[in-house]
Design a protein around this motif. Sequence first.
Motif, PDB file in Angstrom:
ATOM      1  N   LEU A  59     -18.561 -15.423  60.857  1.00  0.00           N
ATOM      2  CA  LEU A  59     -18.130 -14.031  61.001  1.00  0.00           C
ATOM      3  C   LEU A  59     -19.337 -13.102  60.924  1.00  0.00           C
ATOM      4  CD1 LEU A  59     -14.977 -14.118  58.720  1.00  0.00           C
ATOM      5  CD2 LEU A  59     -14.998 -13.959  61.217  1.00  0.00           C
ATOM      6  N   GLU A  60     -19.336 -12.097  61.760  1.00  0.00           N
ATOM      7  CA  GLU A  60     -20.455 -11.156  61.835  1.00  0.00           C
ATOM      8  C   GLU A  60     -20.212  -9.978  60.887  1.00  0.00           C
ATOM      9  OE1 GLU A  60     -22.125 -11.619  66.265  1.00  0.00           O
ATOM     10  OE2 GLU A  60     -20.096 -10.808  66.188  1.00  0.00           O
ATOM     11  N   ALA A  61     -21.201  -9.698  60.039  1.00  0.00           N
ATOM     12  CA  ALA A  61     -21.041  -8.687  58.995  1.00  0.00           C
ATOM     13  C   ALA A  61     -20.892  -7.267  59.538  1.00  0.00           C
ATOM     14  CB  ALA A  61     -22.224  -8.740  58.037  1.00  0.00           C
ATOM     15  N   GLN A  62     -21.428  -7.000  60.738  1.00  0.00           N
ATOM     16  CA  GLN A  62     -21.406  -5.629  61.255  1.00  0.00           C
ATOM     17  C   GLN A  62     -20.679  -5.513  62.584  1.00  0.00           C
ATOM     18  OE1 GLN A  62     -25.098  -3.590  60.790  1.00  0.00           O
ATOM     19  NE2 GLN A  62     -25.134  -4.179  58.660  1.00  0.00           N
ATOM     20  N   SER A  63     -19.779  -6.457  62.856  1.00  0.00           N
ATOM     21  CA  SER A  63     -19.070  -6.423  64.126  1.00  0.00           C
ATOM     22  C   SER A  63     -17.642  -6.919  63.947  1.00  0.00           C
ATOM     23  CB  SER A  63     -19.792  -7.298  65.158  1.00  0.00           C
ATOM     24  OG  SER A  63     -19.169  -7.167  66.421  1.00  0.00           O
ATOM     25  N   VAL A  64     -16.761  -6.445  64.796  1.00  0.00           N
ATOM     26  CA  VAL A  64     -15.383  -6.908  64.807  1.00  0.00           C
ATOM     27  C   VAL A  64     -15.344  -8.258  65.523  1.00  0.00           C
ATOM     28  CG1 VAL A  64     -13.075  -6.417  65.696  1.00  0.00           C
ATOM     29  CG2 VAL A  64     -14.479  -4.566  64.765  1.00  0.00           C
ATOM     30  N   ASN A  65     -14.638  -9.216  64.931  1.00  0.00           N
ATOM     31  CA  ASN A  65     -14.483 -10.550  65.526  1.00  0.00           C
ATOM     32  C   ASN A  65     -13.016 -10.941  65.514  1.00  0.00           C
ATOM     33  OD1 ASN A  65     -17.363 -11.745  63.719  1.00  0.00           O
ATOM     34  ND2 ASN A  65     -17.334 -11.110  65.830  1.00  0.00           N
ATOM     35  N   TYR A  66     -12.708 -11.953  66.330  1.00  0.00           N
ATOM     36  CA  TYR A  66     -11.374 -12.548  66.345  1.00  0.00           C
ATOM     37  C   TYR A  66     -11.562 -14.051  66.304  1.00  0.00           C
ATOM     38  CZ  TYR A  66     -10.429  -7.931  68.234  1.00  0.00           C
ATOM     39  OH  TYR A  66     -10.376  -6.579  68.427  1.00  0.00           O
ATOM     40  N   GLY A  67     -10.892 -14.694  65.367  1.00  0.00           N
ATOM     41  CA  GLY A  67     -11.008 -16.139  65.251  1.00  0.00           C
ATOM     42  C   GLY A  67      -9.682 -16.806  65.534  1.00  0.00           C
ATOM     43  N   LEU A  68      -9.764 -18.053  65.978  1.00  0.00           N
ATOM     44  CA  LEU A  68      -8.589 -18.899  66.127  1.00  0.00           C
ATOM     45  C   LEU A  68      -8.957 -20.236  65.512  1.00  0.00           C
ATOM     46  CD1 LEU A  68      -5.692 -19.212  67.333  1.00  0.00           C
ATOM     47  CD2 LEU A  68      -6.804 -20.237  69.343  1.00  0.00           C
ATOM     48  N   VAL A  69      -8.146 -20.690  64.573  1.00  0.00           N
ATOM     49  CA  VAL A  69      -8.437 -21.951  63.894  1.00  0.00           C
ATOM     50  C   VAL A  69      -7.191 -22.841  63.889  1.00  0.00           C
ATOM     51  CG1 VAL A  69      -7.961 -21.031  61.580  1.00  0.00           C
ATOM     52  CG2 VAL A  69      -9.479 -22.984  61.829  1.00  0.00           C
ATOM     53  N   ARG A  70      -7.410 -24.144  64.128  1.00  0.00           N
ATOM     54  CA  ARG A  70      -6.323 -25.123  64.080  1.00  0.00           C
ATOM     55  C   ARG A  70      -6.285 -25.709  62.673  1.00  0.00           C
ATOM     56  NH1 ARG A  70      -7.628 -30.327  66.122  1.00  0.00           N
ATOM     57  NH2 ARG A  70      -8.725 -29.231  67.765  1.00  0.00           N
ATOM     58  N   VAL A  71      -5.106 -25.682  62.069  1.00  0.00           N
ATOM     59  CA  VAL A  71      -4.930 -26.189  60.715  1.00  0.00           C
ATOM     60  C   VAL A  71      -3.871 -27.282  60.752  1.00  0.00           C
ATOM     61  CG1 VAL A  71      -4.278 -25.559  58.361  1.00  0.00           C
ATOM     62  CG2 VAL A  71      -5.446 -23.895  59.803  1.00  0.00           C
ATOM     63  N   GLN A  72      -4.165 -28.402  60.106  1.00  0.00           N
ATOM     64  CA  GLN A  72      -3.188 -29.488  60.026  1.00  0.00           C
ATOM     65  C   GLN A  72      -2.724 -29.651  58.596  1.00  0.00           C
ATOM     66  OE1 GLN A  72      -4.720 -33.097  61.716  1.00  0.00           O
ATOM     67  NE2 GLN A  72      -4.599 -32.310  63.797  1.00  0.00           N
ATOM     68  N   GLU A  73      -1.414 -29.784  58.440  1.00  0.00           N
ATOM     69  CA  GLU A  73      -0.821 -30.029  57.134  1.00  0.00           C
ATOM     70  C   GLU A  73      -0.045 -31.331  57.213  1.00  0.00           C
ATOM     71  OE1 GLU A  73       0.512 -26.088  54.818  1.00  0.00           O
ATOM     72  OE2 GLU A  73       1.640 -26.495  56.627  1.00  0.00           O
ATOM     73  N   VAL A  74      -0.147 -32.139  56.181  1.00  0.00           N
ATOM     74  CA  VAL A  74       0.667 -33.347  56.113  1.00  0.00           C
ATOM     75  C   VAL A  74       1.692 -33.143  55.009  1.00  0.00           C
ATOM     76  CG1 VAL A  74       0.695 -35.837  55.735  1.00  0.00           C
ATOM     77  CG2 VAL A  74      -1.242 -34.770  56.912  1.00  0.00           C
ATOM     78  N   ILE A  75       2.958 -33.149  55.418  1.00  0.00           N
ATOM     79  CA  ILE A  75       4.061 -32.969  54.480  1.00  0.00           C
ATOM     80  C   ILE A  75       5.015 -34.144  54.660  1.00  0.00           C
ATOM     81  CG2 ILE A  75       5.978 -31.476  53.771  1.00  0.00           C
ATOM     82  CD1 ILE A  75       4.357 -29.149  55.087  1.00  0.00           C
ATOM     83  N   ASP A  76       5.234 -34.902  53.599  1.00  0.00           N
ATOM     84  CA  ASP A  76       6.112 -36.076  53.661  1.00  0.00           C
ATOM     85  C   ASP A  76       5.758 -36.988  54.834  1.00  0.00           C
ATOM     86  OD1 ASP A  76       7.504 -35.144  51.436  1.00  0.00           O
ATOM     87  OD2 ASP A  76       8.909 -33.999  52.673  1.00  0.00           O
ATOM     88  N   LYS A  77       4.487 -37.319  54.958  1.00  0.00           N
ATOM     89  CA  LYS A  77       3.964 -38.227  55.998  1.00  0.00           C
ATOM     90  C   LYS A  77       4.099 -37.679  57.416  1.00  0.00           C
ATOM     91  CE  LYS A  77       4.931 -42.250  53.178  1.00  0.00           C
ATOM     92  NZ  LYS A  77       5.782 -43.400  53.003  1.00  0.00           N
ATOM     93  N   SER A  78       4.468 -36.430  57.545  1.00  0.00           N
ATOM     94  CA  SER A  78       4.591 -35.801  58.856  1.00  0.00           C
ATOM     95  C   SER A  78       3.479 -34.754  58.995  1.00  0.00           C
ATOM     96  CB  SER A  78       5.960 -35.142  58.987  1.00  0.00           C
ATOM     97  OG  SER A  78       6.049 -34.451  60.207  1.00  0.00           O
ATOM     98  N   THR A  79       2.728 -34.825  60.097  1.00  0.00           N
ATOM     99  CA  THR A  79       1.629 -33.885  60.316  1.00  0.00           C
ATOM    100  C   THR A  79       2.113 -32.697  61.127  1.00  0.00           C
ATOM    101  OG1 THR A  79       0.035 -35.686  60.285  1.00  0.00           O
ATOM    102  CG2 THR A  79      -0.702 -33.613  61.248  1.00  0.00           C
ATOM    103  N   THR A  80       1.866 -31.513  60.600  1.00  0.00           N
ATOM    104  CA  THR A  80       2.211 -30.271  61.282  1.00  0.00           C
ATOM    105  C   THR A  80       0.920 -29.564  61.664  1.00  0.00           C
ATOM    106  OG1 THR A  80       4.185 -30.059  59.911  1.00  0.00           O
ATOM    107  CG2 THR A  80       3.457 -28.093  61.067  1.00  0.00           C
ATOM    108  N   VAL A  81       0.837 -29.110  62.913  1.00  0.00           N
ATOM    109  CA  VAL A  81      -0.337 -28.381  63.383  1.00  0.00           C
ATOM    110  C   VAL A  81       0.035 -26.914  63.545  1.00  0.00           C
ATOM    111  CG1 VAL A  81      -1.996 -28.135  65.261  1.00  0.00           C
ATOM    112  CG2 VAL A  81      -1.222 -30.417  64.584  1.00  0.00           C
TER     113      VAL A  81
END
Length: 112
Positions: A59-81
């Motif tokens: 992230l840039e300290a003096q500029s506006v940014n937009y991020g997109l991040v993929r997050v994976q969660e494993v709940i009861d042996k099932s993976t959710t993205v």
Amino acid sequence: GGAAVAVTDREGVEAAIKGVRDDNSEQDWVLIGYDTAKAKSLVLVSSGSDGIEGLKNSLEAQSVNYGLVRVQEVIDKSTTVKFVFVPWQPEEAPVMMKATVSTHKGDVRQLS
């Protein structure tokens, strides 16, 4: 809303976003920002495969940014993205830049 924002290297930006959205890709985040403080055109700032930490460190300290991040969660042996859109507007960003970009979030979300 204001005029649509331009995208410098639209193909590169879209390819980076596509990489984040691809479950088979190691890349799990992308960061988009502006070419100058006038905020007339979006550019690819960075991308990586080190998750939210990598995005945070880019992230840039003096500029506006937009991020997109993929997050994976494993709940009861099932993976959710999930995909998290991260708008970044630091205090140090120029006031005129913040005013200009206030109308761009919808355009940016359409990219992702």
